[in-house]
Design a protein around this motif. Sequence first.
Motif, mmCIF file in Angstrom:
data_model
loop_
_atom_site.group_PDB
_atom_site.id
_atom_site.type_symbol
_atom_site.label_atom_id
_atom_site.label_comp_id
_atom_site.label_asym_id
_atom_site.label_seq_id
_atom_site.Cartn_x
_atom_site.Cartn_y
_atom_site.Cartn_z
ATOM 1 N N SER A 40 -6.351 -12.469 19.940
ATOM 2 C CA SER A 40 -5.350 -12.604 21.148
ATOM 3 C C SER A 40 -4.805 -14.101 21.359
ATOM 4 N N PHE A 41 -5.595 -14.879 20.901
ATOM 5 C CA PHE A 41 -5.232 -16.472 20.906
ATOM 6 C C PHE A 41 -4.194 -16.660 20.059
ATOM 7 N N PHE A 42 -4.125 -16.291 18.776
ATOM 8 C CA PHE A 42 -3.130 -16.493 17.964
ATOM 9 C C PHE A 42 -1.958 -15.591 18.282
ATOM 10 N N ALA A 43 -2.003 -14.276 18.668
ATOM 11 C CA ALA A 43 -1.122 -13.422 18.963
ATOM 12 C C ALA A 43 -0.159 -13.870 20.254
ATOM 13 N N TYR A 44 -1.071 -14.553 21.185
ATOM 14 C CA TYR A 44 -0.257 -15.161 22.161
ATOM 15 C C TYR A 44 0.619 -16.299 21.961
ATOM 16 N N ASN A 45 0.082 -17.078 20.986
ATOM 17 C CA ASN A 45 0.616 -18.258 20.696
ATOM 18 C C ASN A 45 1.902 -17.852 19.801
ATOM 19 N N PHE A 46 1.870 -16.824 18.876
ATOM 20 C CA PHE A 46 2.908 -16.603 17.940
ATOM 21 C C PHE A 46 4.072 -15.975 18.774
ATOM 22 N N PHE A 47 3.922 -14.956 19.701
ATOM 23 C CA PHE A 47 4.885 -14.157 20.163
ATOM 24 C C PHE A 47 5.493 -14.627 21.595
ATOM 25 N N PHE A 48 4.631 -15.587 22.283
ATOM 26 C CA PHE A 48 5.142 -15.869 23.748
ATOM 27 C C PHE A 48 4.953 -17.199 23.953
ATOM 28 N N ILE A 49 4.439 -18.279 23.239
ATOM 29 C CA ILE A 49 4.795 -19.415 23.596
ATOM 30 C C ILE A 49 5.583 -20.343 22.759
ATOM 31 N N PRO A 72 7.991 -23.036 20.590
ATOM 32 C CA PRO A 72 8.777 -21.942 19.746
ATOM 33 C C PRO A 72 8.198 -20.543 19.293
ATOM 34 N N LEU A 73 8.913 -19.599 19.643
ATOM 35 C CA LEU A 73 8.438 -18.274 19.035
ATOM 36 C C LEU A 73 8.193 -18.029 17.683
ATOM 37 N N TYR A 74 7.332 -17.009 17.497
ATOM 38 C CA TYR A 74 7.184 -16.688 16.237
ATOM 39 C C TYR A 74 6.893 -18.120 15.210
ATOM 40 N N ASP A 75 6.093 -18.823 15.808
ATOM 41 C CA ASP A 75 5.649 -20.116 15.115
ATOM 42 C C ASP A 75 4.507 -20.586 15.735
#
Length: 893
Positions: free
Chosen positions: A452-461, A463-466
């Motif tokens: 969840s930590f990585f998914a939240y970071n990648f999709f919602f923080i 710059p997105l998708y990074d």
Amino acid sequence: MAESDGLRASPDALLSLANKESRGRLKIFLGAAPGVGKTYAMLTAARSEIVGGRDVVAGLVETHGRRETGQLLDGFEVLPRKPIIYRNQVMHEFDLDAARARKPNLLLVDEYAHTNVPGSRHPKRWQDIDELLRAGIDVWTTLNIQHLESLNDVVQKISKVRVRETVPDKVFDQADEVVLVDLPPDELLKRLAEGKVYVQDTAARAVENFFKPQNLTALRELAMRRAAERVDASLIERMQAQAIEGPWAAGERILACIGPDPMSPAVVRAAKRLADLMDAPWIAVTVERPGASLGPAARRRVDDAMKLAESLGAETQILSSVDLPAELLRYAKFENVTQVVVGRSRGGFLNELFRRSLPHELVRRTQDIAIHLIAGGADGPTPPKWLPQERISLRPLQFIYATLTVAAALGVSEVLTKLTPIPNLSMVFMVSVLVSAINFGVWPAVYASVLSFFAYNFFFIPPLYDFTIAEPYELLALVIFLVVAIVASAMAGRVRDQVKVSASRVRAMRRLYEFTRRLSGIATRDGIAEGAAGEIHASLTRPVVVLLGQDDDLALVAAWPPEDTLDPAAMTAARWAFNHAEPAGADTGTLPIIPWYFVPLRIGDKTLGVIGVAKDQSAPPFDSESRALLDTLSEQAAAALERATLASEMIRARTATETERVRNTLLASISHDFRTPLSSILGAATSLLSYGDKIDAVAKTDLLTQIKQESEGLDAMVRNLLAITRIDAGALELRRDWIDLREIVERVVSAARRRGASQRIVVNMPSDLPLVRADAALAEQAIGNIVANALVHTPPDTHLMIDAHVSSLGVAVRVTDNGPGIPSDMLVHVFDRFVKGRDTRELRDGGQGVGLGLAIAKGIMDAHGGSITVESPVDGQPGARFVMLFPREDTSA
């Protein structure tokens, strides 16, 4: 005070004190050897009680010819001794009944271990004293240390003399007060030489054998140690009853703390060495966390350490608490422990830094108990603390489900962002973490937290998708989310584990309740054994056998899966467990190669049998939970077996009592009712023999008629007795034939009139009465008994009606009278044996006074497949009616 401090008195200690309140108090004057002055000290103390106004009586005091002791006895009320004849000699013993009748406030009874003369109420004097204590009488007595049962072998090794008269340790431990009467060996030998103990010849032999200085010194030490143990036990009992917090260092007590770590064997051995050095009792304790489940290896280490402590002589105890140091200290204070032995903690750098290890907590929280820290000694290398101590059960499917849960949270978050702006979507992912923790446990939840930590970071923080984080506060929020998620997952996973453990324990308790309830409804030993075998097999998932004692051996009574025999080696282990009342077989020190674990079925001091549980050599040993479950089920089975045995013994005793009552009643009835006709026959025959020539013909005829009538009456009584005997034995043979009940009734009525019946008898039998298939002689006897019963229980002016009624069920012969009738409380017992009428004339029934006539009639009718009933009053009028129903059969058959 105790309640405000959170302390609670021990229920066992309170119950023990409550039981003592209803009993007299026992005081024992304990000595190391004869002649130390036990009786002298008892009499001296008793004189002080008399001065204080207490009612003191000397029940039995042995002076052994000692002048000083005899002088002290002057002024006491002394109970006379009871003479008992034994082997043509008159022996004088303590009179227990006289002591109970006198019931003084204090009774002096010397020589606690004395063996009574055969013929006394109890074989031992300590049993007499126990009866006096139960009667509420205080008793003072004397005892030498060599008479204690547990020290019998030790005394024999010291003195080379086997003491035959012994007292069980449990009755000694129940004494309210123990007074040690001590005398140095040199002083005792001096008294012996002066003849103050034995006469000169006996004293010389005693010095050569028992009264040696080294023997007396050893016995003196035994007496002091045993008295100190009794005082220590009394102190702890009173502290526990009054909720007094220890320790009181009146005596040393050692506590060994056992855990699942490899240090436990070293802790046990160190505690044993410390206990031996201080000659102190010691306890081995392990504390379980509620809801925590130990792995197989950790459970095995705890069990092995506890077994090692038991083998070294420790008392073992399993406690349960979340706060281990608090529970250990609570138990230590409750048991008056003065020293605690604990292993060095390997809790890691942080625990040591912040002083959170078990030894540091024990030292920090106590001021009165010495803490011994054992370093090293672990069996084998200890893995680093940062590595898992137990293998973690990782199931790939659980992690797949956790991944799907995070994916679902990701999808929900995408939908929510399109519907409405949400400032913080981390809560959605937190829900997925909690769902994983609740359903799959801690490690899948931790995995879901990181994912969840990585998914939240990648999709919602942005710059997105990074995985790059632009703003520092977002990094802080993400890290906080990860920490909170991991902590929440750990807590939720622990709650899930605790719920599973609690549910498992609830199921076990429910199964135990069902097992106990099911056993309580079984009345036979075989049924209880089968039920126990099935339940233990279901609980332990292993083959089970139940063997019960039978004719000084064991018999296989039940097994699951069904088994008929055991091999000789297994039977040897089972017999050893039965004879020694200890477990045997696999995982024990007795015949461990046998693939069965046998545990005795014990209730109190009695062993009823054994339960065997099969164990493969490759299978792991029984853990403590399995052993505890097996012990609990075995105790329940033993209690049920004892209950069934007591119930059958009660039935046998009741049957024997009833048989004895029936026999006595029968003998009394026969002796009474036979005596009258026999006296008449004897008188008539004597008159004929003595005065035959002087008696006229009419008188002779009257005498002979009297002899004939009385003989016929005796014959009828004998026939009734034989009939009831055949009915009881089930040997009543029926010679069935087609009979006419009218003819039988007419014969019965004619016989009654010949015997002088004064009542008016009317026979109203239908002319077309069908024939019935029955035994003519027995049918006549049954009808005759009913008619005779009616005649002897009604006044002379009574009308007696005999008629018949035909129905589809059969032919009913009815005997109806208009007499006084039968009382309502007698109706249900009228066909019982030895039940007689209660009128003032003490009339007799058809059984000729024995009280068997109606019972015989009922037995005859039952044998024919018919019935007999009675009603009173009849159609609202006084009187009684007996109805005998003969079954109707087809005459063409």
